[in-house]
Design a protein around this motif. Structure first.
Motif, PDB file in Angstrom:
ATOM      1  N   SER A 155       0.830  -1.206   0.000  1.00  9.53           N
ATOM      2  CA  SER A 155       0.000   0.000   0.000  1.00  9.53           C
ATOM      3  C   SER A 155       0.857   1.246   0.000  1.00  9.53           C
ATOM      4  O   SER A 155       1.937   1.273   0.593  1.00  9.53           O
ATOM      5  CB  SER A 155      -0.882   0.056   1.247  1.00  9.53           C
ATOM      6  N   GLN A 156       0.352   2.275  -0.635  1.00  4.57           N
ATOM      7  CA  GLN A 156       1.069   3.551  -0.637  1.00  4.57           C
ATOM      8  C   GLN A 156       0.538   4.417   0.507  1.00  4.57           C
ATOM      9  O   GLN A 156      -0.143   5.403   0.296  1.00  4.57           O
ATOM     10  CB  GLN A 156       0.954   4.227  -2.000  1.00  4.57           C
ATOM     11  N   VAL A 157       0.875   3.957   1.725  1.00  5.07           N
ATOM     12  CA  VAL A 157       0.472   4.696   2.921  1.00  5.07           C
ATOM     13  C   VAL A 157       1.728   5.122   3.670  1.00  5.07           C
ATOM     14  O   VAL A 157       2.786   4.524   3.517  1.00  5.07           O
ATOM     15  CB  VAL A 157      -0.417   3.833   3.851  1.00  5.07           C
ATOM     16  N   ALA A 158       1.589   6.185   4.484  1.00  2.00           N
ATOM     17  CA  ALA A 158       2.761   6.697   5.185  1.00  2.00           C
ATOM     18  C   ALA A 158       2.395   7.133   6.595  1.00  2.00           C
ATOM     19  O   ALA A 158       1.288   7.599   6.844  1.00  2.00           O
ATOM     20  CB  ALA A 158       3.357   7.888   4.436  1.00  2.00           C
ATOM     21  N   VAL A 159       3.359   6.926   7.522  1.00  2.00           N
ATOM     22  CA  VAL A 159       3.235   7.475   8.874  1.00  2.00           C
ATOM     23  C   VAL A 159       4.315   8.537   8.982  1.00  2.00           C
ATOM     24  O   VAL A 159       5.472   8.297   8.623  1.00  2.00           O
ATOM     25  CB  VAL A 159       3.422   6.372   9.945  1.00  2.00           C
ATOM     26  N   ILE A 160       3.926   9.686   9.452  1.00  5.62           N
ATOM     27  CA  ILE A 160       4.823  10.834   9.357  1.00  5.62           C
ATOM     28  C   ILE A 160       5.282  11.265  10.761  1.00  5.62           C
ATOM     29  O   ILE A 160       4.502  11.238  11.715  1.00  5.62           O
ATOM     30  CB  ILE A 160       4.098  11.964   8.568  1.00  5.62           C
ATOM     31  N   ALA A 161       6.548  11.583  10.872  1.00  6.32           N
ATOM     32  CA  ALA A 161       7.087  12.020  12.173  1.00  6.32           C
ATOM     33  C   ALA A 161       6.784  13.505  12.389  1.00  6.32           C
ATOM     34  O   ALA A 161       6.537  14.246  11.443  1.00  6.32           O
ATOM     35  CB  ALA A 161       8.589  11.785  12.238  1.00  6.32           C
ATOM     36  N   SER A 162       6.804  13.929  13.632  1.00  4.85           N
ATOM     37  CA  SER A 162       6.272  15.241  14.003  1.00  4.85           C
ATOM     38  C   SER A 162       6.928  16.421  13.271  1.00  4.85           C
ATOM     39  O   SER A 162       6.244  17.307  12.780  1.00  4.85           O
ATOM     40  CB  SER A 162       6.394  15.437  15.513  1.00  4.85           C
ATOM     41  N   GLU A 163       8.246  16.417  13.171  1.00  8.16           N
ATOM     42  CA  GLU A 163       8.916  17.585  12.588  1.00  8.16           C
ATOM     43  C   GLU A 163       8.656  17.682  11.089  1.00  8.16           C
ATOM     44  O   GLU A 163       8.449  18.767  10.540  1.00  8.16           O
ATOM     45  CB  GLU A 163      10.415  17.500  12.871  1.00  8.16           C
ATOM     46  N   HIS A 177      -4.498  13.221   4.570  1.00  2.00           N
ATOM     47  CA  HIS A 177      -4.050  13.949   3.378  1.00  2.00           C
ATOM     48  C   HIS A 177      -3.149  13.068   2.534  1.00  2.00           C
ATOM     49  O   HIS A 177      -2.635  12.045   2.996  1.00  2.00           O
ATOM     50  CB  HIS A 177      -3.273  15.199   3.798  1.00  2.00           C
ATOM     51  N   THR A 178      -2.962  13.479   1.318  1.00  2.00           N
ATOM     52  CA  THR A 178      -2.096  12.703   0.429  1.00  2.00           C
ATOM     53  C   THR A 178      -0.829  13.511   0.130  1.00  2.00           C
ATOM     54  O   THR A 178      -0.894  14.691  -0.207  1.00  2.00           O
ATOM     55  CB  THR A 178      -2.828  12.378  -0.888  1.00  2.00           C
ATOM     56  N   ILE A 179       0.323  12.867   0.312  1.00  2.00           N
ATOM     57  CA  ILE A 179       1.594  13.529  -0.016  1.00  2.00           C
ATOM     58  C   ILE A 179       2.249  12.772  -1.151  1.00  2.00           C
ATOM     59  O   ILE A 179       1.863  11.636  -1.463  1.00  2.00           O
ATOM     60  CB  ILE A 179       2.542  13.541   1.211  1.00  2.00           C
ATOM     61  N   LYS A 180       3.214  13.395  -1.798  1.00  2.00           N
ATOM     62  CA  LYS A 180       3.939  12.702  -2.865  1.00  2.00           C
ATOM     63  C   LYS A 180       5.363  12.432  -2.414  1.00  2.00           C
ATOM     64  O   LYS A 180       6.082  13.345  -1.991  1.00  2.00           O
ATOM     65  CB  LYS A 180       3.929  13.559  -4.133  1.00  2.00           C
ATOM     66  N   ILE A 181       5.719  11.125  -2.473  1.00  2.00           N
ATOM     67  CA  ILE A 181       7.090  10.756  -2.137  1.00  2.00           C
ATOM     68  C   ILE A 181       7.725  10.236  -3.414  1.00  2.00           C
ATOM     69  O   ILE A 181       7.269   9.260  -4.002  1.00  2.00           O
ATOM     70  CB  ILE A 181       7.124   9.655  -1.056  1.00  2.00           C
ATOM     71  N   GLY A 182       8.780  10.927  -3.847  1.00  2.00           N
ATOM     72  CA  GLY A 182       9.435  10.534  -5.090  1.00  2.00           C
ATOM     73  C   GLY A 182       8.441  10.496  -6.249  1.00  2.00           C
ATOM     74  O   GLY A 182       8.529   9.632  -7.118  1.00  2.00           O
ATOM     75  N   GLY A 183       7.477  11.405  -6.229  1.00  2.00           N
ATOM     76  CA  GLY A 183       6.516  11.522  -7.324  1.00  2.00           C
ATOM     77  C   GLY A 183       5.304  10.621  -7.179  1.00  2.00           C
ATOM     78  O   GLY A 183       4.333  10.753  -7.906  1.00  2.00           O
ATOM     79  N   ARG A 184       5.315   9.693  -6.210  1.00  2.00           N
ATOM     80  CA  ARG A 184       4.158   8.784  -6.058  1.00  2.00           C
ATOM     81  C   ARG A 184       3.283   9.252  -4.910  1.00  2.00           C
ATOM     82  O   ARG A 184       3.780   9.681  -3.875  1.00  2.00           O
ATOM     83  CB  ARG A 184       4.651   7.371  -5.756  1.00  2.00           C
ATOM     84  N   PRO A 185       1.956   9.143  -5.091  1.00  2.00           N
ATOM     85  CA  PRO A 185       1.045   9.586  -4.027  1.00  2.00           C
ATOM     86  C   PRO A 185       0.996   8.581  -2.871  1.00  2.00           C
ATOM     87  O   PRO A 185       0.936   7.372  -3.103  1.00  2.00           O
ATOM     88  CB  PRO A 185      -0.308   9.671  -4.723  1.00  2.00           C
ATOM     89  N   PHE A 186       1.093   9.069  -1.657  1.00  2.22           N
ATOM     90  CA  PHE A 186       0.969   8.244  -0.450  1.00  2.22           C
ATOM     91  C   PHE A 186      -0.067   8.880   0.450  1.00  2.22           C
ATOM     92  O   PHE A 186      -0.063  10.096   0.638  1.00  2.22           O
ATOM     93  CB  PHE A 186       2.309   8.188   0.310  1.00  2.22           C
ATOM     94  N   GLU A 187      -0.924   8.050   1.024  1.00  2.00           N
ATOM     95  CA  GLU A 187      -1.900   8.592   1.965  1.00  2.00           C
ATOM     96  C   GLU A 187      -1.290   8.573   3.361  1.00  2.00           C
ATOM     97  O   GLU A 187      -0.736   7.563   3.794  1.00  2.00           O
ATOM     98  CB  GLU A 187      -3.184   7.751   1.971  1.00  2.00           C
TER      99      GLU A 187
END
Lengths: 415, 239
Positions: A155-163, A177-187
């Motif tokens: 899955s293109q999911v992400a857990v994001i650290a506070s900073e 929200h959806t972010i792009k990592i290396g051009g790919r969308p991750f939720e």
């Protein structure tokens, strides 16, 4: 002459020229204060670094691949070979062969450009399994963590650290929200609680994604067999006492799996090893700072010698009078020596006091975005006081001998 | 028995200095005996050897040749420390320029020699010595707050405080006016006449020398005259 009389006479002499004594004192004070303050800064830095590493947990072992070897036999950097796989890490969960292992967290990391709307940042993207959070002692602030299902489905999911979250989202909640990592969308499915600490190995600046997704979608290294390779396996052990036994267990499992007969293609290090190495490094730094400060102390000592020589010349007549009245060589010698030691020792004690004050007031003061950590060391204070006394002795002996050697008749004639 | 042994007994004493390349014969065979309770004046022009003689008597220096017995003790073979011990115990110096420690009070100045011996009750003994020269009331004063005569009396008290065998006074009135001079000579005479202290006084003033009982004259490193004073002058009579 009794020691007390000698002391009182010396005090009297120093007291009669307050400005001069004060200035001479200042040389030693500055030297000792510098020694105390600089070593406090050094020790503080050491403590900060050690504490930061300890905050990662001392019951962790890190398994990393060994150095890769090129076709021509050149060895690459340690950890550059792609020999550890996800299967290796699962094998370490064997309750019989690896009885000391509590949990394992394989990871593969890469740096990547991360974009949300018009914000973007370059950060570490780490492919992880669900055990990453408990092993590395992260707490969730919101949302959920990476699940086994995410790994299975890549899955293109992400857990994001506070900073990182603050960088991209400001005060908004990033979950959903959806972010792009290396051009790919991750939720973004989760947000990590802040861990604290800045600079070196910042643990609050990273994005976690499923290890499979990182491997297949974000272009990490691949093996010929198609297994997912990992860069580090964090192994949580029961406690640091079983560190050696656990290392042995991990090594034998991996040797078996990798069919190794001679040299290992991986390495196992503990947090304690890391701390030891860093402490050695910072200790050198502390000694270096102390050595620089000692130069100031030495200059102070030369100041004492200078002033004592002047004093002997000035007081030649007094020395003559005292000798005529029956003062022996050693009386004169001890009088001047005690003066010198009194100067340097007083300077030393005041310096320790000032150094302590300095340490006290500047501890935790923000300096260039970093809280200054200063650790006052009683040992150093004792040594500094002792050394300053010794400096008085060393630099005072020559002038005192000059004084003691004076011939009474010539000294009396001196104008 | 005590009368039999002289305080100072000097036999054929010589002293030679090396002054650059020149060998200076300051004393060329001096004989001198001073009995207990005597008061004598040493006279002579500068360069006559009288200062050298005083330094040797005061154990600040040792003779090159001859024999010097101080209360029967041979001083010649002594090292620096032993000489310092003799100075501490037996010699009281009074200087022309007083040589007081400027930073110390009169009392502290008088106390100072006692620090180098096994002095007990230093303060009390120093006060007593100051009292003997009539300066007890100025004990707390600094030398700069005292007149020349008073400073010299502090100097005498400092010499007296350790109960010396001899008082050596080098031109004690050299820096004083007539009136203060007379005052000092009266103190010194009193110490000799009332307390029986042996006193050797260096001077080039004949009328000061006339206050003593015996005048020894030096010239070219030799004693050229040694005669008793027929009618010693008494200080403190007119004024």
């Amino acid at each position: 002459m009794t020691p007390l009389t000698t002391l009182l006479t010396a005090l009297d002499a120093l007291n009669s020229n307050k400005l001069r004594s004060g200035l001479t004192l200042l040389g030693i004070i500055i030297g000792v204060t510098a020694v105390i303050a600089l070593t406090a800064i050094g020790n503080g830095a050491q403590e900060t670094i050690t504490a930061r590493i300890q905050s990662l947990g001392t019951n962790l072992l890190f398994v990393r691949p060994g150095a890769s070897t090129s076709a021509f036999g050149f060895a690459g950097a340690a950890g550059s070979a792609a020999t550890l796989t996800l299967e290796d890490s699962e094998a370490l969960m064997d309750p019989v062969l690896a009885s000391h292992v509590v949990d394992v967290a394989p990871e593969t990391s890469t740096r990547s450009q991360v974009v949300f709307e018009r914000e973007n940042t370059n950060t570490t993207v780490i492919g992880v399994t669900p055990s990453y959070l408990p092993v590395r002692a992260y707490e969730l602030a919101d949302g959920r963590t990476i699940s086994d299902a995410d790994i299975a489905k890549r899955s293109q999911v992400a857990v994001i650290a506070s900073e990182t979250a603050e960088e991209l989202f400001g005060l908004r909640n990033p979950v959903g929200h959806t972010i792009k990592i290396g051009g790919r969308p991750f939720e973004v499915v989760g947000l990590l609680e802040e861990k604290g600490g800045t600079g070196f190995g910042n643990q609050d600046d990273r994005i976690l994604v499923p290890v499979s997704t990182a491997y297949y979608r974000l272009g990490a290294q691949r093996t010929a067999g198609g297994e997912i390779t990992v860069q580090t396996i964090s192994v949580q052990i029961a406690n640091e006492d079983v560190s050696d036994a656990a290392t042995e267990q991990i090594s034998s499992i991996l040797r078996l799996r990798h069919r190794i007969t001679d040299e290992d293609d991986f390495s196992v290090t503990s947090q304690l090893d890391t701390i030891e190495t860093l402490e050695e490094t910072t200790q050198t730094f502390v000694i270096f700072l102390g050595a620089i400060a000692s130069i100031a102390l030495l200059v102070g000592g030369i100041g004492i010698m200078n002033i004592m020589l002047v004093s002997v010349t000035e007081r030649t007549r007094e020395i003559g009078i005292r000798k005529a009245m029956g003062a022996k060589r050693r009386d004169i010698l001890s009088q001047f020596l005690v003066e010198a030691i009194l100067l340097s020792l007083t300077g030393g004690i005041i310096g320790v006091g000032l150094g302590y004050g300095f340490t006290y007031f500047f501890d935790d003061v923000e300096l260039g975005g970093q809280a200054l950590n200063m650790v006052f060391s009683g040992d150093i204070a004792l040594i500094a006081t002792g050394v300053s006394g010794a400096i008085g002795l060393f630099f005072g002996i020559y002038p005192a001998m000059q004084a003691a050697r004076l011939h009474p008749i010539e000294a009396l004639r001196h104008e | 028995m005590q009368q039999a042994m002289p305080v100072i007994s000097i036999h054929n004493v010589t002293k030679t200095y090396q002054m650059g390349r020149v060998l200076v014969k300051a004393l060329q065979g001096v004989n001198l005996t001073v009995d207990r309770g005597e008061m004598l004046a040493v006279m002579g022009p500068s360069g006559s050897g009288k200062s050298t003689m005083m330094n040797i008597i005061g154990c600040l220096d040792v003779p090159t040749g001859g024999r010097y017995l101080l209360e029967g003790e041979d001083v010649r073979e002594m090292n620096d420390n032993e000489l310092a011990g003799i100075r501490q115990g037996k010699i009281g110096f009074v200087f022309q320029t007083y040589n007081l420690l400027a930073r110390a009070s009169a009392l502290a100045n008088v106390e100072m020699p006692l620090m180098y011996g096994n002095g007990r009750n230093r303060r009390a003994r120093a006060l007593e010595a100051l009292d003997r020269v009539g300066l007890a009331h100025r004990a707390k004063h600094m030398p700069t707050e005292l007149s020349g005569g008073e400073q010299q009396r502090v100097g005498i008290a400092r010499a007296l405080v350790k109960e010396p065998s001899i008082l050596l006074a080098d031109e004690p009135t050299g820096n004083l006016d007539t009136r203060s001079s007379d005052e000092i000579m009266s103190v010194i005479q009193g110490l000799n006449r009332n307390d029986g202290l042996t006193i050797v006084l260096v001077t080039h003033e004949t009328d000061i020398a006339q206050h003593t009982n015996r005048i020894v004259s030096f010239r070219d490193g030799l004693v050229v005259d040694d005669a008793p004073v027929a009618q010693p002058l008494l200080a403190g009579q007119h004024a």
